[in-house]
Design a protein around this motif. Structure first.
Motif, PDB file in Angstrom:
ATOM      1  N   TYR A  25       0.843  -1.202   0.000  1.00 35.75           N
ATOM      2  CA  TYR A  25       0.000   0.000   0.000  1.00 35.75           C
ATOM      3  C   TYR A  25       0.875   1.248   0.000  1.00 35.75           C
ATOM      4  CZ  TYR A  25      -3.257   3.559   1.647  1.00 35.75           C
ATOM      5  OH  TYR A  25      -4.006   4.706   1.786  1.00 35.75           O
ATOM      6  N   GLN A  26       0.522   2.212  -0.811  1.00 30.81           N
ATOM      7  CA  GLN A  26       1.236   3.482  -0.859  1.00 30.81           C
ATOM      8  C   GLN A  26       0.359   4.563  -0.249  1.00 30.81           C
ATOM      9  OE1 GLN A  26       2.305   4.899  -4.780  1.00 30.81           O
ATOM     10  NE2 GLN A  26       4.112   5.961  -4.003  1.00 30.81           N
ATOM     11  N   VAL A  27       0.890   5.286   0.697  1.00 32.94           N
ATOM     12  CA  VAL A  27       0.095   6.285   1.417  1.00 32.94           C
ATOM     13  C   VAL A  27      -0.354   7.372   0.451  1.00 32.94           C
ATOM     14  CG1 VAL A  27       1.249   5.817   3.600  1.00 32.94           C
ATOM     15  CG2 VAL A  27       2.146   7.580   2.087  1.00 32.94           C
ATOM     16  N   LEU A  28      -1.445   8.039   0.819  1.00 28.00           N
ATOM     17  CA  LEU A  28      -2.026   9.048  -0.062  1.00 28.00           C
ATOM     18  C   LEU A  28      -1.069  10.200  -0.326  1.00 28.00           C
ATOM     19  CD1 LEU A  28      -5.676   9.243   1.355  1.00 28.00           C
ATOM     20  CD2 LEU A  28      -4.872   8.018  -0.668  1.00 28.00           C
ATOM     21  N   ALA A  29      -0.277  10.597   0.694  1.00 32.42           N
ATOM     22  CA  ALA A  29       0.619  11.739   0.522  1.00 32.42           C
ATOM     23  C   ALA A  29       1.647  11.479  -0.568  1.00 32.42           C
ATOM     24  CB  ALA A  29       1.319  12.066   1.844  1.00 32.42           C
ATOM     25  N   ARG A  30       2.079  10.223  -0.756  1.00 30.94           N
ATOM     26  CA  ARG A  30       3.055   9.889  -1.799  1.00 30.94           C
ATOM     27  C   ARG A  30       2.356   9.556  -3.115  1.00 30.94           C
ATOM     28  NH1 ARG A  30       7.376   5.575  -0.139  1.00 30.94           N
ATOM     29  NH2 ARG A  30       8.118   6.293  -2.183  1.00 30.94           N
ATOM     30  N   LYS A  31       1.226   8.873  -3.023  1.00 32.48           N
ATOM     31  CA  LYS A  31       0.521   8.475  -4.235  1.00 32.48           C
ATOM     32  C   LYS A  31       0.007   9.682  -5.011  1.00 32.48           C
ATOM     33  CE  LYS A  31      -3.306   5.530  -5.774  1.00 32.48           C
ATOM     34  NZ  LYS A  31      -4.378   4.602  -5.343  1.00 32.48           N
ATOM     35  N   TRP A  32      -0.448  10.701  -4.275  1.00 28.42           N
ATOM     36  CA  TRP A  32      -1.035  11.876  -4.921  1.00 28.42           C
ATOM     37  C   TRP A  32      -0.079  13.067  -4.914  1.00 28.42           C
ATOM     38  CZ3 TRP A  32      -5.547  11.917  -7.572  1.00 28.42           C
ATOM     39  CH2 TRP A  32      -6.355  10.791  -7.434  1.00 28.42           C
ATOM     40  N   ARG A  33       1.223  12.786  -4.836  1.00 30.46           N
ATOM     41  CA  ARG A  33       2.203  13.871  -4.889  1.00 30.46           C
ATOM     42  C   ARG A  33       2.249  14.436  -6.310  1.00 30.46           C
ATOM     43  NH1 ARG A  33       7.957  13.279  -1.869  1.00 30.46           N
ATOM     44  NH2 ARG A  33       8.390  15.505  -1.626  1.00 30.46           N
ATOM     45  N   PRO A  34       2.133  15.767  -6.483  1.00 26.46           N
ATOM     46  CA  PRO A  34       2.133  16.347  -7.842  1.00 26.46           C
ATOM     47  C   PRO A  34       3.428  16.040  -8.575  1.00 26.46           C
ATOM     48  CG  PRO A  34       1.378  17.952  -6.221  1.00 26.46           C
ATOM     49  CD  PRO A  34       1.915  16.787  -5.443  1.00 26.46           C
ATOM     50  N   ARG A  35       3.303  15.772  -9.871  1.00 29.11           N
ATOM     51  CA  ARG A  35       4.472  15.479 -10.706  1.00 29.11           C
ATOM     52  C   ARG A  35       4.706  16.535 -11.786  1.00 29.11           C
ATOM     53  NH1 ARG A  35       2.658  10.660  -8.834  1.00 29.11           N
ATOM     54  NH2 ARG A  35       4.248   9.102  -8.286  1.00 29.11           N
ATOM     55  N   THR A  36       3.773  17.486 -11.899  1.00 33.37           N
ATOM     56  CA  THR A  36       3.937  18.618 -12.813  1.00 33.37           C
ATOM     57  C   THR A  36       3.415  19.872 -12.129  1.00 33.37           C
ATOM     58  OG1 THR A  36       1.763  18.361 -13.853  1.00 33.37           O
ATOM     59  CG2 THR A  36       3.601  17.115 -14.815  1.00 33.37           C
ATOM     60  N   PHE A  37       3.749  21.015 -12.701  1.00 38.36           N
ATOM     61  CA  PHE A  37       3.268  22.275 -12.134  1.00 38.36           C
ATOM     62  C   PHE A  37       1.750  22.366 -12.192  1.00 38.36           C
ATOM     63  CE2 PHE A  37       7.631  23.904 -13.200  1.00 38.36           C
ATOM     64  CZ  PHE A  37       7.998  24.179 -11.893  1.00 38.36           C
ATOM     65  N   HIS A  38       1.150  21.772 -13.202  1.00 43.65           N
ATOM     66  CA  HIS A  38      -0.296  21.877 -13.366  1.00 43.65           C
ATOM     67  C   HIS A  38      -1.047  20.987 -12.377  1.00 43.65           C
ATOM     68  CE1 HIS A  38       0.379  24.259 -16.953  1.00 43.65           C
ATOM     69  NE2 HIS A  38       1.230  23.331 -17.381  1.00 43.65           N
ATOM     70  N   GLU A  39      -0.387  20.005 -11.786  1.00 44.30           N
ATOM     71  CA  GLU A  39      -1.016  19.188 -10.747  1.00 44.30           C
ATOM     72  C   GLU A  39      -0.835  19.791  -9.360  1.00 44.30           C
ATOM     73  OE1 GLU A  39       0.574  15.280 -10.945  1.00 44.30           O
ATOM     74  OE2 GLU A  39      -0.114  14.886 -12.993  1.00 44.30           O
ATOM     75  N   LEU A  40      -0.015  20.812  -9.262  1.00 44.53           N
ATOM     76  CA  LEU A  40       0.276  21.410  -7.961  1.00 44.53           C
ATOM     77  C   LEU A  40      -0.958  22.132  -7.430  1.00 44.53           C
ATOM     78  CD1 LEU A  40       2.786  21.756  -6.064  1.00 44.53           C
ATOM     79  CD2 LEU A  40       3.078  24.005  -7.109  1.00 44.53           C
ATOM     80  N   VAL A  41      -1.269  21.922  -6.161  1.00 47.64           N
ATOM     81  CA  VAL A  41      -2.424  22.549  -5.524  1.00 47.64           C
ATOM     82  C   VAL A  41      -1.945  23.792  -4.772  1.00 47.64           C
ATOM     83  CG1 VAL A  41      -4.299  22.259  -3.871  1.00 47.64           C
ATOM     84  CG2 VAL A  41      -3.573  20.336  -5.301  1.00 47.64           C
ATOM     85  N   GLY A  42      -2.494  24.923  -5.118  1.00 52.49           N
ATOM     86  CA  GLY A  42      -2.081  26.163  -4.470  1.00 52.49           C
ATOM     87  C   GLY A  42      -0.724  26.640  -4.967  1.00 52.49           C
ATOM     88  N   GLN A  43      -0.142  27.620  -4.269  1.00 49.50           N
ATOM     89  CA  GLN A  43       1.175  28.191  -4.593  1.00 49.50           C
ATOM     90  C   GLN A  43       1.205  28.728  -6.024  1.00 49.50           C
ATOM     91  OE1 GLN A  43       2.447  28.353  -1.861  1.00 49.50           O
ATOM     92  NE2 GLN A  43       1.694  26.573  -0.757  1.00 49.50           N
ATOM     93  N   ASP A  44       0.127  29.372  -6.438  1.00 40.91           N
ATOM     94  CA  ASP A  44       0.061  29.885  -7.807  1.00 40.91           C
ATOM     95  C   ASP A  44       1.122  30.942  -8.064  1.00 40.91           C
ATOM     96  OD1 ASP A  44      -2.068  28.226  -8.315  1.00 40.91           O
ATOM     97  OD2 ASP A  44      -3.588  29.731  -7.862  1.00 40.91           O
ATOM     98  N   HIS A  45       1.469  31.723  -7.027  1.00 40.88           N
ATOM     99  CA  HIS A  45       2.457  32.787  -7.233  1.00 40.88           C
ATOM    100  C   HIS A  45       3.840  32.209  -7.563  1.00 40.88           C
ATOM    101  CE1 HIS A  45       2.899  31.527  -3.093  1.00 40.88           C
ATOM    102  NE2 HIS A  45       4.015  32.234  -2.959  1.00 40.88           N
ATOM    103  N   VAL A  46       4.182  31.063  -6.960  1.00 38.10           N
ATOM    104  CA  VAL A  46       5.464  30.416  -7.253  1.00 38.10           C
ATOM    105  C   VAL A  46       5.397  29.701  -8.600  1.00 38.10           C
ATOM    106  CG1 VAL A  46       7.153  28.737  -6.438  1.00 38.10           C
ATOM    107  CG2 VAL A  46       5.929  30.166  -4.799  1.00 38.10           C
ATOM    108  N   ARG A  47       4.325  29.010  -8.844  1.00 36.53           N
ATOM    109  CA  ARG A  47       4.183  28.272 -10.104  1.00 36.53           C
ATOM    110  C   ARG A  47       4.249  29.216 -11.303  1.00 36.53           C
ATOM    111  NH1 ARG A  47      -1.173  24.884 -10.656  1.00 36.53           N
ATOM    112  NH2 ARG A  47      -2.022  26.962 -10.233  1.00 36.53           N
ATOM    113  N   ARG A  48       3.597  30.364 -11.206  1.00 38.04           N
ATOM    114  CA  ARG A  48       3.595  31.309 -12.328  1.00 38.04           C
ATOM    115  C   ARG A  48       5.005  31.811 -12.630  1.00 38.04           C
ATOM    116  NH1 ARG A  48       0.207  37.033 -12.413  1.00 38.04           N
ATOM    117  NH2 ARG A  48       1.066  37.828 -14.387  1.00 38.04           N
ATOM    118  N   ALA A  49       5.764  32.155 -11.576  1.00 36.46           N
ATOM    119  CA  ALA A  49       7.121  32.668 -11.781  1.00 36.46           C
ATOM    120  C   ALA A  49       8.023  31.612 -12.401  1.00 36.46           C
ATOM    121  CB  ALA A  49       7.699  33.157 -10.447  1.00 36.46           C
ATOM    122  N   LEU A  50       7.937  30.376 -11.912  1.00 37.95           N
ATOM    123  CA  LEU A  50       8.806  29.327 -12.427  1.00 37.95           C
ATOM    124  C   LEU A  50       8.434  28.933 -13.853  1.00 37.95           C
ATOM    125  CD1 LEU A  50       9.152  27.029  -9.278  1.00 37.95           C
ATOM    126  CD2 LEU A  50      10.808  28.685 -10.175  1.00 37.95           C
TER     127      LEU A  50
END
Length: 673
Positions: free
Chosen positions: A3-28
């Motif tokens: 079993y893989q815990v939810l925190a690792r299974k649902w870890r974002p792998r792209t900027f578009h999967e990232l939840v929140g932190q729009d100000h950082v994502r936009r700059a990068l």
């Protein structure tokens, strides 16, 4: 497969999967798309907000080979399918060197790490050094890192992450491009948890997700870990009861019930709700903290409803509760709660401290102030300074219709007429009593229309109400009609509790006594004939101003009456119009006190006080007192300005007069007040 815990299974792998932190994502994303890459990035923020995740996504963007192997192929949307992307996701990419600074703090470890910086990457486009918890490095380690951090080889990128940027030397901060990640709001956490549980096929209660979102305290990783625990606790489902029991948190419904008891000013229900809370064995200090947090949210709901957060999923409930409190009560309860929180350490037990704090809130609530049926939101504070000590008396203006109870109906009514001008039948009203500067005032001479008034015989009965006396013959009346309200300086205080020589008249006579009435006519409503018959002995607004201090009112009742003007008196009922800014203070207990005060002066009336728009140019007792005080203050300032000694000080030392510190000299008879 394990079993893989939810925190690792649902870890974002792209900027578009990232939840929140729009100000950082936009700059990068913009930097990657435009090829404007820095050699060192610093990600700061609390635990579980995505610092390491962002660093790994950035490393994947730098090394994705889907578009080729040259530097121009750097992209903000890694494919996730090439060898580099899969190796980074699986944690086996040889050119991504992750260092835990907490376990490698020695300078020898840092030097060993930097020895390999000069070598070109083996597999990818860039060699990326990801140093987590970088603030744990020693001072010598930072010194060894500085030169390389400032001028690394072109194939090297440094990605630093820390939860405590204050511990980093400024020399390191100045060499990095810093991004501060924000805490996750509960709304964002609940939204993401709902998507995750829906995809996992787990049944859940939305109220349970709000408990998890609040318990996560801004950390998405903590929220995912708590969700894993809640699924196990609830045997595959996430229910509100199970989550509350797992977290050991207070049921928010009990807290809202406690707030409702405060809104009802019901001490018995308050104690009953505390007893119900005690059955759950809560931390009573935490209960008080949560209560003050709710009071803060109620204050926000009253003043700026759109700014109210939905942290508990109870926004609509709080908006409804906010209409059941006056803003003064909310502020009072919050201040008492803060004081009670500090006193808990000295109480016999925390439950006693909580109960005493709640009872103190109700005990110190102003007596006579009614519970508002509904308080319109948002609360306007355009007139919030009126009636407060030290506030200037603003020029009277007519508010928009409907801005206060009764405003729409009152707007169409004509304003009360000014007192009648001086005629042969009716001498002008004069609220100014005789002083050492003016001769005594004799009663008005008898006429055929108004029989002479015999002085009341000395008895134990209270002296009757009297209209203002006339000025001596040949002297212009000092006050013929209420004057427009003038602005008073900021240092003015509230209406004096005792009669002021500028505001009172003397020698009262009776109305209920068999003696003839004092005045034949009084102020008539606008539009009526000046000779229209009025009930004898009626109270007009000029008389109200002149004899206000003789009423002997005090406290909230005096403040309420001081903001009223006489609208109508038919001999049986006295109609007073109240400034809308004081509508919250209107209560039956104050009306009864005004009736008793009038009765003590020989006037039997049923008093009715209704909020309504005040006509421009008509002074209330409060406005008149502010104007008179302002005039006395201005005269005192003018006298000092003309004083030769003050002028000498100005010329010799460049001194200036602080007008706010000037206090008019007391007149005769005021020293004892």
């Amino acid at each position: 497969m394990s079993y893989q815990v939810l925190a690792r299974k649902w870890r974002p792998r792209t900027f578009h999967e990232l939840v929140g932190q729009d100000h950082v994502r936009r700059a990068l994303v913009n930097a990657l798309d435009q090829g404007r890459l820095h050699h060192a990035y610093l990600f700061t923020g609390t635990r579980g907000v995505g610092k390491t995740t962002l660093a790994r996504i950035l490393a994947k963007c730098l090394n994705c080979t889907a578009g080729g192997y040259d530097d121009t192929a750097v992209t903000s949307t890694p494919c996730g399918q090439c060898d580099s992307c899969r190796a980074i996701d699986e944690g086996r990419f040889v050119d991504l060197i992750e260092v835990d600074a907490a376990s490698r703090t020695k300078v020898e470890d840092t030097r060993e790490l930097l020895d390999n910086v000069q070598y070109a990457p083996t597999q990818g486009r860039f060699k990326v050094y990801l140093i987590d918890e970088v603030h744990m490095l020693s001072t010598h380690s930072f010194n060894a890192l500085l030169k390389t951090l400032e001028e690394p080889p072109p194939h090297v990128k440094f990605l630093l992450a820390t939860t405590d940027p204050q511990k980093l030397p400024v020399t390191v901060l100045s060499r990095c491009l810093q991004f501060t990640l924000k805490n996750m709001p509960p709304e964002r956490i609940v939204e993401h948890l709902g998507k995750v549980l829906g995809a996992e096929g787990v049944e859940f209660d939305e109220s349970a997700l709000w408990l998890l979102g609040r318990a996560a305290d801004g950390s998405m990783r903590d929220a995912m870990s708590l969700t894993d625990q809640a699924i196990a606790f609830g045997q595959g489902v996430v229910r509100q009861v199970d989550v509350a029991a797992m977290l050991g948190t207070l049921d928010h419904g009990h807290l809202l019930a406690l707030v409702e008891a405060l809104a009802e000013v019901d001490a018995a229900r308050v104690l009953s709700e505390v007893a119900a809370l005690a059955e759950q064995g809560p931390d009573f200090a935490g209960v008080l903290d949560d209560l003050m947090g709710t009071l803060h949210r109620l204050a926000v709901a009253q003043m700026v409803p759109d700014a109210l957060d939905n942290g508990h999923g109870d926004r609509e409930t709080l908006l409804a509760l906010a209409t059941r409190f006056t803003p003064e009560d909310i502020q009072l309860y919050y201040q008492i709660g803060l004081q009670g929180r500090g006193d808990m350490d000295h109480a016999p037990d925390t439950r006693t401290a909580l109960e005493m704090t709640l009872l103190r809130m109700l005990a110190f609530r102003p007596q006579g102030v009614p519970k508002p049926a509904t308080t319109p939101l948002p609360i306007s504070n355009t007139a919030s300074t009126q009636g407060q000590p030290g506030a200037p008396a603003a020029t009277a203006e007519v508010p928009e219709s409907g801005s206060a109870p009764g405003g729409a109906e009152r707007a169409a009514e004509p304003p009360p007429a000014d007192p009648m001008p001086p005629t042969s039948e009716s001498p002008p009203a004069d609220p100014v009593p005789p002083t050492s500067e003016s001769p005594p005032v004799d009663p008005a001479p008898p006429t055929s229309e108004s029989p002479p008034v015999d002085p009341a015989p000395p008895t134990s009965e209270p002296p009757p109400w009297e209209a203002p006396a006339a000025e001596p013959a040949g002297q212009a009346p000092s006050v013929a009609a209420p004057e427009p309200v003038s602005a008073a300086p900021a240092e003015q205080v509230a209406v004096p509790d005792e009669p002021v020589a500028d505001e009172v008249a003397a020698e009262p006579v009776t109305e209920t006594h068999p003696s003839p009435p004092v005045s034949e006519e009084s102020a008539t409503p606008a539009g009526d004939s000046p000779t229209a018959a009025e009930p004898q002995g009626t109270v007009d607004h000029a008389t109200w101003l002149a004899r206000f201090d003789d009423l002997g009112l005090g406290g909230l009742t005096r403040n309420l009456a001081a903001h009223c003007l006489v609208e109508h008196d038919d001999g049986q009922r006295l109609q007073l119009r109240l400034d809308p800014s004081q509508a919250a203070m209107n209560a039956e207990v104050h009306v009864e006190r005004v009736e008793k005060a009038l009765l003590a002066l020989g006037v039997t009336r049923r008093v009715n006080i209704e909020p309504g728009e005040l006509p421009p140019g008509i002074e209330t007792p409060r406005a008149m007192a502010d104007r008179l005080n302002a005039e006395r203050h201005a005269a005192a300032v003018q006298s000092l300005e003309a004083d030769p000694h003050v002028q000498e000080l100005r010329e010799a030392f460049g001194a200036r007069l602080l007008e706010a510190s000037v206090s008019p000299q007391q007149r005769s008879g005021e020293a004892a007040r």
